[in-house]
Design an enzyme around this catalytic site. Structure first.
Site, PDB file in Angstrom:
ATOM      1  N   ASN A   8      16.117  12.193   8.171  1.00 28.91           N
ATOM      2  CA  ASN A   8      16.543  11.901   9.547  1.00 28.91           C
ATOM      3  C   ASN A   8      15.962  13.003  10.417  1.00 28.91           C
ATOM      4  O   ASN A   8      16.477  14.114  10.453  1.00 28.91           O
ATOM      5  CB  ASN A   8      18.070  11.881   9.608  1.00 28.91           C
ATOM      6  CG  ASN A   8      18.589  11.514  10.985  1.00 28.91           C
ATOM      7  OD1 ASN A   8      17.808  11.412  11.945  1.00 28.91           O
ATOM      8  ND2 ASN A   8      19.887  11.313  11.089  1.00 28.91           N
ATOM      9  N   ARG A 103      15.053   7.353   8.909  1.00 27.03           N
ATOM     10  CA  ARG A 103      15.781   6.790  10.048  1.00 27.03           C
ATOM     11  C   ARG A 103      14.833   6.768  11.244  1.00 27.03           C
ATOM     12  O   ARG A 103      14.248   7.802  11.594  1.00 27.03           O
ATOM     13  CB  ARG A 103      16.981   7.671  10.373  1.00 27.03           C
ATOM     14  CG  ARG A 103      17.680   7.191  11.611  1.00 27.03           C
ATOM     15  CD  ARG A 103      18.817   8.099  12.013  1.00 27.03           C
ATOM     16  NE  ARG A 103      19.452   7.561  13.190  1.00 27.03           N
ATOM     17  CZ  ARG A 103      19.842   8.285  14.224  1.00 27.03           C
ATOM     18  NH1 ARG A 103      19.681   9.590  14.222  1.00 27.03           N
ATOM     19  NH2 ARG A 103      20.398   7.714  15.259  1.00 27.03           N
ATOM     20  N   HIS A 192      23.104   2.533  16.466  1.00 31.53           N
ATOM     21  CA  HIS A 192      24.085   2.763  15.393  1.00 31.53           C
ATOM     22  C   HIS A 192      24.128   1.589  14.418  1.00 31.53           C
ATOM     23  O   HIS A 192      25.113   1.400  13.708  1.00 31.53           O
ATOM     24  CB  HIS A 192      25.520   2.934  15.941  1.00 31.53           C
ATOM     25  CG  HIS A 192      25.802   4.246  16.583  1.00 31.53           C
ATOM     26  ND1 HIS A 192      26.750   4.378  17.561  1.00 31.53           N
ATOM     27  CD2 HIS A 192      25.294   5.479  16.388  1.00 31.53           C
ATOM     28  CE1 HIS A 192      26.806   5.639  17.945  1.00 31.53           C
ATOM     29  NE2 HIS A 192      25.925   6.330  17.251  1.00 31.53           N
ATOM     30  N   ARG A 253      28.163  11.619  26.956  1.00 34.01           N
ATOM     31  CA  ARG A 253      27.567  10.513  27.725  1.00 34.01           C
ATOM     32  C   ARG A 253      28.639   9.723  28.453  1.00 34.01           C
ATOM     33  O   ARG A 253      29.724   9.502  27.916  1.00 34.01           O
ATOM     34  CB  ARG A 253      26.789   9.562  26.800  1.00 34.01           C
ATOM     35  CG  ARG A 253      25.555  10.182  26.216  1.00 34.01           C
ATOM     36  CD  ARG A 253      24.866   9.241  25.238  1.00 34.01           C
ATOM     37  NE  ARG A 253      24.486   9.970  24.045  1.00 34.01           N
ATOM     38  CZ  ARG A 253      24.360   9.435  22.833  1.00 34.01           C
ATOM     39  NH1 ARG A 253      24.572   8.152  22.639  1.00 34.01           N
ATOM     40  NH2 ARG A 253      24.021  10.183  21.810  1.00 34.01           N
ATOM     41  N   LEU A 295      36.818  16.130  20.489  1.00 28.04           N
ATOM     42  CA  LEU A 295      38.162  15.594  20.695  1.00 28.04           C
ATOM     43  C   LEU A 295      39.255  16.546  20.192  1.00 28.04           C
ATOM     44  O   LEU A 295      40.377  16.530  20.697  1.00 28.04           O
ATOM     45  CB  LEU A 295      38.289  14.238  20.009  1.00 28.04           C
ATOM     46  CG  LEU A 295      39.469  13.436  20.495  1.00 28.04           C
ATOM     47  CD1 LEU A 295      39.172  12.798  21.845  1.00 28.04           C
ATOM     48  CD2 LEU A 295      39.856  12.363  19.508  1.00 28.04           C
ATOM     49  N   GLU A 396      25.633   6.702   6.612  1.00 31.25           N
ATOM     50  CA  GLU A 396      24.355   6.160   7.067  1.00 31.25           C
ATOM     51  C   GLU A 396      23.222   6.474   6.087  1.00 31.25           C
ATOM     52  O   GLU A 396      22.324   5.666   5.892  1.00 31.25           O
ATOM     53  CB  GLU A 396      24.035   6.694   8.470  1.00 31.25           C
ATOM     54  CG  GLU A 396      24.947   6.055   9.508  1.00 31.25           C
ATOM     55  CD  GLU A 396      24.915   6.725  10.862  1.00 31.25           C
ATOM     56  OE1 GLU A 396      25.654   7.708  11.054  1.00 31.25           O
ATOM     57  OE2 GLU A 396      24.153   6.284  11.725  1.00 31.25           O
TER      58      GLU A 396
HETATM   59  P1  AMP Z   1      30.221  12.542  14.426  1.00 34.23           P
HETATM   60  O1  AMP Z   1      29.232  12.349  15.536  1.00 34.23           O
HETATM   61  O2  AMP Z   1      30.560  11.273  13.696  1.00 34.23           O
HETATM   62  O3  AMP Z   1      29.884  13.672  13.512  1.00 34.23           O
HETATM   63  O4  AMP Z   1      31.603  12.972  15.136  1.00 34.23           O
HETATM   64  C1  AMP Z   1      31.758  14.234  15.728  1.00 34.23           C
HETATM   65  C2  AMP Z   1      32.983  14.224  16.610  1.00 34.23           C
HETATM   66  O5  AMP Z   1      34.113  13.782  15.873  1.00 34.23           O
HETATM   67  C3  AMP Z   1      33.390  15.605  17.116  1.00 34.23           C
HETATM   68  O6  AMP Z   1      32.699  15.942  18.294  1.00 34.23           O
HETATM   69  C4  AMP Z   1      34.878  15.428  17.398  1.00 34.23           C
HETATM   70  O7  AMP Z   1      35.066  14.902  18.700  1.00 34.23           O
HETATM   71  C5  AMP Z   1      35.311  14.363  16.407  1.00 34.23           C
HETATM   72  N1  AMP Z   1      36.105  14.896  15.292  1.00 34.23           N
HETATM   73  C6  AMP Z   1      35.663  15.433  14.142  1.00 34.23           C
HETATM   74  N2  AMP Z   1      36.700  15.812  13.357  1.00 34.23           N
HETATM   75  C7  AMP Z   1      37.827  15.496  14.037  1.00 34.23           C
HETATM   76  C8  AMP Z   1      39.239  15.633  13.777  1.00 34.23           C
HETATM   77  N3  AMP Z   1      39.684  16.166  12.643  1.00 34.23           N
HETATM   78  N4  AMP Z   1      40.084  15.191  14.727  1.00 34.23           N
HETATM   79  C9  AMP Z   1      39.633  14.635  15.886  1.00 34.23           C
HETATM   80  N5  AMP Z   1      38.340  14.488  16.177  1.00 34.23           N
HETATM   81  C10 AMP Z   1      37.441  14.915  15.275  1.00 34.23           C
END
Ligand code: AMP
Length: 410
Positions: A8, A103, A192, A253, A295, A396
């Site tokens: 990737n 990817r 996605h 975004r 979050l 993925e």
């Molecule tokens: P991803 O792009 O799938 O890696 O998701 C990353 C995002 O998931 C982070 O910026 C957080 O906003 C959210 N995230 C990851 N771990 C947690 C958690 N334990 N609780 C709430 N949000 C989470």
């Protein structure tokens, strides 16, 4: 053993994963970053066999090595990766990959399935850079470097857009002048796709029901976020459009916005197109509303009662509900709704609030199941719920490896 290497590649970094497709287990993974900067960083992890720690959940005794050294370009990065495999294993000399999967973000309207990479396919990916100027050139740099490193094995491109090539013209057409749209290939493509495909298939397999019979909604909520309506395994609507900017509120975004806001900001605030691109892609979403794209930070700020964090959460959830309702309408009801990615897998409150008003449509969340810290694919709806709600960890890389093998070994 059937090793498949998944790449990737971004503009200044690439991630890799070596999987054994006999067991679908990851043997090694890594990240090469800061390519082109004075000092680059390469991280290589050898994944150990799971050891049962006795608590019922396996512990992985992985070993990670980090190197810092100048990495002028992707080809040099691949040399560093090969070095890591040679020094720390697993040995690619003993068991070379049978194929390499890449990817690729944008396949335009041309690529609707995983595709064996030939010089002509490379030209097509390059040409599609017009639609994805940040992503496709970076993906191509990875392909070129990988073909140099592994000249003997088939290389396969797996496109983020491919799964959404089943959208009908009604779903993918923007209501603008058709000639202008056609001459600039302006339409909705969706992204996605690899994750939405993986999750919808995993959900069907988990429930032991034929994919072809299920109406599904998949919420992929990570830093980037999108939701897809899937009828019988085919994507019929998805929230990302011409670019990954449309749709849900994301980490940085904006998602959906009245385009006239941009006219206003150009005319009244003197912002250039590049300023607006930067604003909507990098400084909006949760970050723009509450000062963090994560979050977890928003949740901590909500506990402190910070009004902007509370508002950010409400805006985020409001948009999720709007799409849940829209896609229930597009599908004529749903059998399964799944949540995946960083937020989708880890934020029970988001899941509960996104679907909390859908009792009338047969969606009933079981709050104890939803709050459970259990990992892996699981049901979070009640036994009486007409719609089954799942948490499905996405993978993925595994999906890319599966699709790669399906082309390399038809
Ligand atoms: P991803 O792009 O799938 O890696 O998701 C990353 C995002 O998931 C982070 O910026 C957080 O906003 C959210 N995230 C990851 N771990 C947690 C958690 N334990 N609780 C709430 N949000 C989470």
């Amino acid at each position: 053993m059937t090793p498949v290497l998944v790449i990737n590649s971004g503009s200044s970094s690439f991630k890799y994963q070596l999987l054994d497709m006999d067991t679908e287990r990851t043997l090694a993974s890594g990240l090469v970053e800061r390519i082109g900067e004075p000092i680059g960083v390469a991280r290589h992890t050898v994944h150990a066999t799971p050891v049962d720690a006795g608590e019922g959940s396996p512990t992985f005794l992985d070993a990670t090595r980090t190197r810092e050294l100048p990495i002028p370009d992707h080809t040099a990065g691949f040399a560093v990766m090969l070095d890591a495999f040679a020094s720390h294993g697993p040995s690619l000399a003993d068991t070379p990959p049978v194929a390499v999967g890449h990817r690729v973000v944008h396949g335009g309207a041309r690529f609707f399935e995983p595709t064996l990479i030939t010089p002509l396919v490379e030209i097509n990916i390059d040409e599609l850079s017009v639609l994805a100027p940040l992503h496709n050139p970076a993906n191509l740099a990875g392909i070129v470097a990988a073909r140099t490193a592994f000249p003997e094995v088939p290389h396969v491109a797996v496109f983020d857009t491919a799964f959404h090539q089943t959208l009908s013209p009604a779903a993918y057409t923007y209501a603008i002048d058709t000639e202008i749209a056609a001459s600039h290939r302006i339409r909705r493509y969706g992204f996605h796709g690899t994750s939405h495909k993986f999750v919808s298939e995993a959900a069907a397999a988990f429930l032991g029901r034929p994919l072809g019979e299920l109406k599904q909604i998949v919420f992929h909520l990570g830093n980037g976020a999108s939701v897809t309506a899937i009828d019988g395994g085919r994507s019929i609507d998805t929230s990302m459009g011409f670019t990954p900017l449309e749709g849900l509120v994301m980490g940085t975004r904006s998602g959906d916005i009245d385009p006239a806001v941009l006219f206003q900001l150009e005319r009244r605030a003197g912002m250039s197109v590049d300023d607006l691109d930067d604003l909507l892609n990098k400084r909006s979403g949760l970050l723009g509303l509450a000062g963090s794209n994560d979050l977890r930070d928003i949740r901590a700020a909500m506990e402190r009662g910070e009004p902007r964090a509370l508002l950010a959460f409400e805006v985020y959830v409001h948009r999720l509900r709007a799409y849940a309702g829209a896609y229930l309408a597009q599908l004529g009801g749903a059998d399964v709704i799944s949540f995946t990615a960083g937020v989708g897998e880890n934020a029970p409150r988001v899941r509960a609030e996104a679907l909390g008003t859908l009792g009338f449509a047969g969606v009933e969340i079981d709050h104890e199941r939803n709050e459970s810290a259990e990992r892996g694919i699981r049901v979070i709806s009640t036994d009486a719920s007409a719609v089954t709600v799942l948490v499905v960890p996405t993978d993925e890389e595994l999906e890319i490896a599966r699709q790669t093998l399906s082309v390399a070994r038809p």
